[in-house]
Design an enzyme around this catalytic site. Structure first.
Site, PDB file in Angstrom:
ATOM      1  CG  ASP A 171      -3.402   3.675  -1.972  1.00 55.78           C
ATOM      2  OD1 ASP A 171      -4.253   2.777  -2.114  1.00 55.78           O
ATOM      3  OD2 ASP A 171      -3.289   4.341  -0.922  1.00 55.78           O
ATOM      4  CG  ASP A 179      -1.877   1.127   1.240  1.00 54.55           C
ATOM      5  OD1 ASP A 179      -2.959   0.960   0.664  1.00 54.55           O
ATOM      6  OD2 ASP A 179      -1.544   2.181   1.811  1.00 54.55           O
ATOM      7  CG  LEU A 180       2.382   4.920  -2.909  1.00 52.80           C
ATOM      8  CD1 LEU A 180       3.835   4.603  -2.594  1.00 52.80           C
ATOM      9  CD2 LEU A 180       2.232   5.199  -4.396  1.00 52.80           C
TER      10      LEU A 180
END
Length: 126
Positions: A96, A53-54
């Site tokens: 994301d 997960d960004l």
């Protein structure tokens, strides 16, 4: 005689677009779900999933603009693609969220891969 190149290229291009993310040019969620279903049907095929997960993308989008957010996503994809091989596939499954599908690797090798990804991220953040 007619040139049939266009008729051959169109289905190939459409199939490519179905399974690839337009921003990053990596596999997308549709591909991941198809591949996961295929792997689920195989018997005794070890598969590991590494979900990424960004963090901070919303902040970047809100404060620096969506182009900056897109560049952050592309940079992260480049980082993940460094670890992509025939038995390791990277896909974008959400705005994301990314996933690495790792096939036929024992747990210790997957843990090592995860450690290497963490190291890559720390170096990138510096």
């Amino acid at each position: 005689m007619r040139n049939i190149d266009e008729k051959v290229k169109l289905p190939q291009e459409l199939e490519y677009r179905i399974y690839h993310d337009t921003l990053t040019d990596i596999y997308n969620r549709e591909y991941f779900e198809k591949k996961f279903e295929e792997l689920d049907k195989k018997i005794n095929v070890p598969v590991s999933l590494i979900v990424c997960d960004l963090d901070g993308l919303k902040y970047v989008n809100d404060n620096l603009g969506h182009k900056a957010g897109d560049e952050l996503i592309k940079s992260f994809v480049e980082l993940l693609n460094q670890r992509s091989t025939e038995d390791k596939t990277v896909a974008r499954i959400g705005g994301d969220e990314f996933i690495l599908i790792v096939k036929n690797k024992p747990e210790d090798q997957v843990r090592h891969l995860l450690s290497e990804i963490h190291k890559d991220i720390k170096e990138f953040n510096i």
